[in-house]
Design a protein around this motif. Structure first.
Motif, PDB file in Angstrom:
ATOM      1  N   GLY A 184       4.634   9.386   7.633  1.00  0.00           N
ATOM      2  CA  GLY A 184       3.530   9.110   6.713  1.00  0.00           C
ATOM      3  C   GLY A 184       3.244   7.624   6.590  1.00  0.00           C
ATOM      4  O   GLY A 184       2.073   7.204   6.554  1.00  0.00           O
ATOM      5  N   LEU A 185       4.293   6.807   6.544  1.00  0.00           N
ATOM      6  CA  LEU A 185       4.103   5.351   6.446  1.00  0.00           C
ATOM      7  C   LEU A 185       3.384   4.803   7.673  1.00  0.00           C
ATOM      8  O   LEU A 185       2.606   3.842   7.579  1.00  0.00           O
ATOM      9  CB  LEU A 185       5.465   4.672   6.279  1.00  0.00           C
ATOM     10  N   ARG A 186       3.678   5.400   8.837  1.00  0.00           N
ATOM     11  CA  ARG A 186       3.030   4.934  10.071  1.00  0.00           C
ATOM     12  C   ARG A 186       1.522   5.198  10.065  1.00  0.00           C
ATOM     13  O   ARG A 186       0.785   4.605  10.852  1.00  0.00           O
ATOM     14  CB  ARG A 186       3.666   5.638  11.276  1.00  0.00           C
ATOM     15  N   GLN A 187       1.066   6.119   9.216  1.00  0.00           N
ATOM     16  CA  GLN A 187      -0.357   6.471   9.179  1.00  0.00           C
ATOM     17  C   GLN A 187      -1.169   5.575   8.243  1.00  0.00           C
ATOM     18  O   GLN A 187      -2.400   5.672   8.205  1.00  0.00           O
ATOM     19  CB  GLN A 187      -0.520   7.932   8.737  1.00  0.00           C
ATOM     20  N   ILE A 188      -0.493   4.734   7.448  1.00  0.00           N
ATOM     21  CA  ILE A 188      -1.222   3.859   6.516  1.00  0.00           C
ATOM     22  C   ILE A 188      -1.748   2.638   7.276  1.00  0.00           C
ATOM     23  O   ILE A 188      -0.953   1.883   7.862  1.00  0.00           O
ATOM     24  CB  ILE A 188      -0.306   3.408   5.359  1.00  0.00           C
ATOM     25  N   PRO A 189      -3.051   2.429   7.314  1.00  0.00           N
ATOM     26  CA  PRO A 189      -3.602   1.282   8.056  1.00  0.00           C
ATOM     27  C   PRO A 189      -3.098  -0.058   7.518  1.00  0.00           C
ATOM     28  O   PRO A 189      -3.033  -0.256   6.299  1.00  0.00           O
ATOM     29  CB  PRO A 189      -5.120   1.424   7.842  1.00  0.00           C
ATOM     30  N   GLU A 190      -2.762  -0.957   8.417  1.00  0.00           N
ATOM     31  CA  GLU A 190      -2.242  -2.275   8.037  1.00  0.00           C
ATOM     32  C   GLU A 190      -3.306  -3.096   7.301  1.00  0.00           C
ATOM     33  O   GLU A 190      -2.977  -3.973   6.490  1.00  0.00           O
ATOM     34  CB  GLU A 190      -1.800  -3.017   9.308  1.00  0.00           C
ATOM     35  N   GLN A 191      -4.596  -2.775   7.541  1.00  0.00           N
ATOM     36  CA  GLN A 191      -5.670  -3.531   6.886  1.00  0.00           C
ATOM     37  C   GLN A 191      -5.602  -3.425   5.365  1.00  0.00           C
ATOM     38  O   GLN A 191      -5.999  -4.347   4.658  1.00  0.00           O
ATOM     39  CB  GLN A 191      -7.050  -3.033   7.362  1.00  0.00           C
ATOM     40  N   TYR A 192      -5.124  -2.307   4.869  1.00  0.00           N
ATOM     41  CA  TYR A 192      -5.017  -2.135   3.413  1.00  0.00           C
ATOM     42  C   TYR A 192      -4.058  -3.164   2.811  1.00  0.00           C
ATOM     43  O   TYR A 192      -4.305  -3.738   1.747  1.00  0.00           O
ATOM     44  CB  TYR A 192      -4.549  -0.714   3.067  1.00  0.00           C
TER      45      TYR A 192
END
Length: 303
Positions: A184-192
């Motif tokens: 799940g953490l891998r799916q959070i965009p770094e742009q956020y």
């Protein structure tokens, strides 16, 4: 009104037949291993049955008997405490380690395998025996405390600490939840995170205002899964307590008491009624979790 059906090609029919063939083992398993025994269990729950003679119909007598059973109330109390304490701790540990592993450290695959290993071994008989040695009066924990001049108790033999030693064992099996959190953490965009940092948010604020909201579907999934699994815990208490649920019924899990009634005293009718009570309890808790999930789970599509 006439309904016109589109012609189905031979290839589509062939794929459909293949799909049914591949699904057939699942249907057979569902009917023979799950549905059939459930229907039989529901019937036996209304009988007096000891495996050695024919079942005798008693109606709801087994269910009314539960109201006057002090050991059943004790097993429910122990199980509820076990679930209420161990599930949040397990999820917290799993999420913390998933965030550490998500930082792109070297050897991630090795760490992930090492941390997942306890989940494969956690419910095994060997680990239960090991736990008795580690938390015994002369175990590793007390020897470690002895280095600091602390005389530790018999963690397994003391009714006040026995259950908590099993909770530690359960928390140790955080691997499967951790792997799901990591995905799940891998799916959070770094742009956020970059946008939050530009607004002056520190790491703690990023965690609460970016990570947690976007991870709530994963948290909810792990929560439901762990609550269901933890209510069915059996092996740990059986091995550590020697099958008694002791000392003083302090580790008498509900599933362990069900086993004692069914296979120890051959009260199969009563044990079947207990099994259905467990189904109702887990079903109600799952429904409550789904109901309240509307207030805190964020799916990102407004639902």
């Amino acid at each position: 009104m006439t309904v016109l059906r589109r012609p189905v090609s031979q290839a589509a029919r062939k794929e459909e037949r293949a799909a049914w063939v591949f699904l057939l083992p699942w249907f057979i398993g569902m009917a023979g291993v799950t549905l059939g025994p459930m229907i039989a269990s529901l019937y036996f729950s209304m009988t007096d049955y000891n495996l050695l003679s024919s079942p005798e119909w008693v109606g709801f007598e087994n269910y009314s008997k539960m109201l006057d059973d002090p050991r059943l109330r004790q097993s429910l109390s122990v199980t509820f405490v076990y679930v209420a304490v161990s599930v949040p701790l397990l999820l917290a540990v799993a999420l913390a380690l998933a965030m550490v592993l998500n930082r792109g450290i070297k050897g991630l695959a090795i760490y992930r395998s090492v941390y997942y290993l306890p989940s494969l071994l956690g419910a095994s008989v060997a680990v239960g025996i090991l736990w008795r040695q580690v938390f015994g009066t002369d175990g590793l924990v007390n020897k470690f405390l002895g280095l600091f001049g602390i005389d530790g108790p018999g963690w397994i033999s003391n009714p006040e600490t026995a259950l908590y030693s099993l909770i530690v064992l359960h928390v140790w099996t955080f691997g499967s939840s951790m792997v799901i959190f990591l995905a799940g953490l891998r799916q959070i965009p770094e742009q956020y995170y970059e946008a939050a940092a530009l607004d002056g948010a520190g790491r703690w604020q990023q965690f609460w205002h970016v990570t947690v909201p976007l991870l709530t579907p994963i948290i909810f999934f792990n929560l439901v899964l762990q609550v269901i699994n933890t209510f069915q815990s059996f092996t740990q208490a059986f091995v550590v307590s020697g099958g008694t649920g002791g000392p003083s019924d302090s580790t008498l899990f509900y599933s362990l008491y069900l086993y004692q009634e069914g296979f120890g005293r051959l009260h199969m009718g009563y044990a079947s009624a207990m099994a259905w009570l467990l189904v109702v309890i887990v079903g109600l808790l799952t429904a409550i979790n789904f109901y309240f999930s509307k207030r805190w789970v964020f799916y990102g599509d407004g639902k």
